[in-house]
Design a protein around this motif. Structure first.
Motif, short mmCIF file in Angstrom:
data_model
loop_
_atom_site.label_atom_id
_atom_site.label_comp_id
_atom_site.label_asym_id
_atom_site.label_seq_id
_atom_site.Cartn_x
_atom_site.Cartn_y
_atom_site.Cartn_z
N GLN A 124 -2.30 -15.72 13.50
CA GLN A 124 -3.48 -15.12 12.66
C GLN A 124 -3.28 -13.37 13.08
O GLN A 124 -4.15 -13.02 11.83
CB GLN A 124 -4.69 -15.28 13.57
CG GLN A 124 -4.96 -16.74 13.51
CD GLN A 124 -5.45 -17.45 11.88
OE1 GLN A 124 -5.69 -17.44 11.30
NE2 GLN A 124 -4.63 -18.21 12.55
N TYR A 125 -2.67 -12.94 13.74
CA TYR A 125 -2.76 -11.03 13.56
C TYR A 125 -1.51 -10.91 12.08
O TYR A 125 -0.61 -11.67 11.65
CB TYR A 125 -2.34 -10.63 14.58
CG TYR A 125 -1.23 -10.51 15.62
CD1 TYR A 125 0.01 -10.66 15.11
CD2 TYR A 125 -1.17 -11.37 16.15
CE1 TYR A 125 1.65 -10.73 15.55
CE2 TYR A 125 -0.15 -12.06 16.79
CZ TYR A 125 1.33 -11.30 16.87
OH TYR A 125 1.92 -12.30 17.08
N PRO A 126 -1.41 -9.43 11.34
CA PRO A 126 -0.88 -9.29 10.37
C PRO A 126 0.94 -9.16 10.41
O PRO A 126 0.93 -9.14 12.24
CB PRO A 126 -1.26 -8.32 9.95
CG PRO A 126 -2.65 -7.66 10.93
CD PRO A 126 -2.62 -8.65 11.93
N LEU A 127 1.60 -9.26 9.24
CA LEU A 127 2.74 -9.42 10.03
C LEU A 127 3.61 -9.30 8.89
O LEU A 127 2.84 -9.01 7.67
CB LEU A 127 3.85 -10.90 10.50
CG LEU A 127 3.35 -12.11 10.95
CD1 LEU A 127 3.39 -13.45 10.63
CD2 LEU A 127 3.11 -11.34 12.55
N GLY A 128 4.85 -8.49 9.04
CA GLY A 128 5.46 -7.76 8.01
C GLY A 128 7.24 -7.45 8.20
O GLY A 128 7.45 -7.91 9.34
N PHE A 129 7.64 -6.88 6.96
CA PHE A 129 8.10 -5.77 8.03
C PHE A 129 9.35 -4.29 7.13
O PHE A 129 8.13 -4.05 6.14
CB PHE A 129 9.58 -6.77 6.52
CG PHE A 129 9.22 -8.05 6.22
CD1 PHE A 129 9.79 -9.17 7.15
CD2 PHE A 129 8.42 -8.42 5.40
CE1 PHE A 129 9.71 -10.10 6.90
CE2 PHE A 129 8.22 -9.81 4.94
CZ PHE A 129 8.74 -11.51 5.54
N PRO A 130 8.84 -3.77 8.35
CA PRO A 130 9.10 -2.01 8.68
C PRO A 130 10.50 -1.54 7.66
O PRO A 130 11.60 -2.06 7.49
CB PRO A 130 10.10 -1.95 10.14
CG PRO A 130 10.18 -3.54 10.74
CD PRO A 130 9.14 -4.54 9.78
#
Length: 195
Positions: free
Chosen positions: A137-143
């Motif tokens: 549920q926490y944010p996911l991304g691509f650095p």
């Protein structure tokens, strides 16, 4: 024979040959993977910085899975846990349920977990299914490349979790994941939330 001239007895020659064989095997054998090894990135980042940051650089950021951009500075005043992972990384899969539980337990107190996928271009397309399967549920991304270079400059092992206090200072860097990490991770987060 040169060996006969240097080492006259057959027993000494045999001992020398055996010792050289053991040294050769020890120096050149490959480590076999087991369940406890932590995979590394498919390709190491082009590192331009000598070590990971002691303070969270406000301007480094990432692209979220919904297409929005985020930066470290967006989480000012919170305890920030940046978790570098890949969907194919088994220790990462083991650590994520703990990160989910920590976010649920301490989110209201100011903890924000952010998962950053560093598994490579082929792994990006798997992130949404991965999040759904694991209930993330926490944010996911691509650095951004600069962020990967900065945080993973000296060690590309994953998972890696960086805990920053409300003041933006690095509290702890965790490399890999095991039972000891699980308990220590919560302790560091609790301490950072209480400061």
């Amino acid at each position: 024979m040169l060996l006969n001239a240097i080492i006259p007895t057959p027993l000494l020659r045999l001992s020398l040959v055996a010792a050289l064989a053991v040294i050769s095997v020890a120096c050149f054998s490959e480590r076999k993977a087991d369940d406890k090894t932590t995979p590394v990135l498919s390709a190491p980042p082009s590192a331009t910085f000598p070590v990971p940051p002691a303070n969270a650089p406000a301007d480094v950021g990432w692209l979220l899975t919904d297409g929005k951009r985020a930066r470290v500075s967006d989480f000012s005043g919170k305890v920030l846990a940046l978790d570098f992972y890949a969907t194919w990384c088994q220790p990462c899969r083991l650590s994520i349920p703990r990160l989910i539980a920590l976010q649920q337990s301490y989110g209201a107190q100011g903890l924000q977990v952010v998962g950053l996928n560093v598994g490579g271009p082929d792994d990006r397309i798997k992130v949404n299914d991965f999040a759904r399967d694991l209930g993330i549920q926490y944010p996911l991304g691509f650095p951004d490349k600069a962020m990967s270079d900065l945080f993973l400059s000296d060690n590309q092992t994953i998972p890696q979790t960086f805990i920053f206090g409300r003041d933006g200072k690095l509290r702890r860097r965790f490399i890999g994941y095991d039972q000891a990490t699980e308990n220590e991770l919560e302790r560091v987060i609790r301490d950072a939330l209480n400061d």
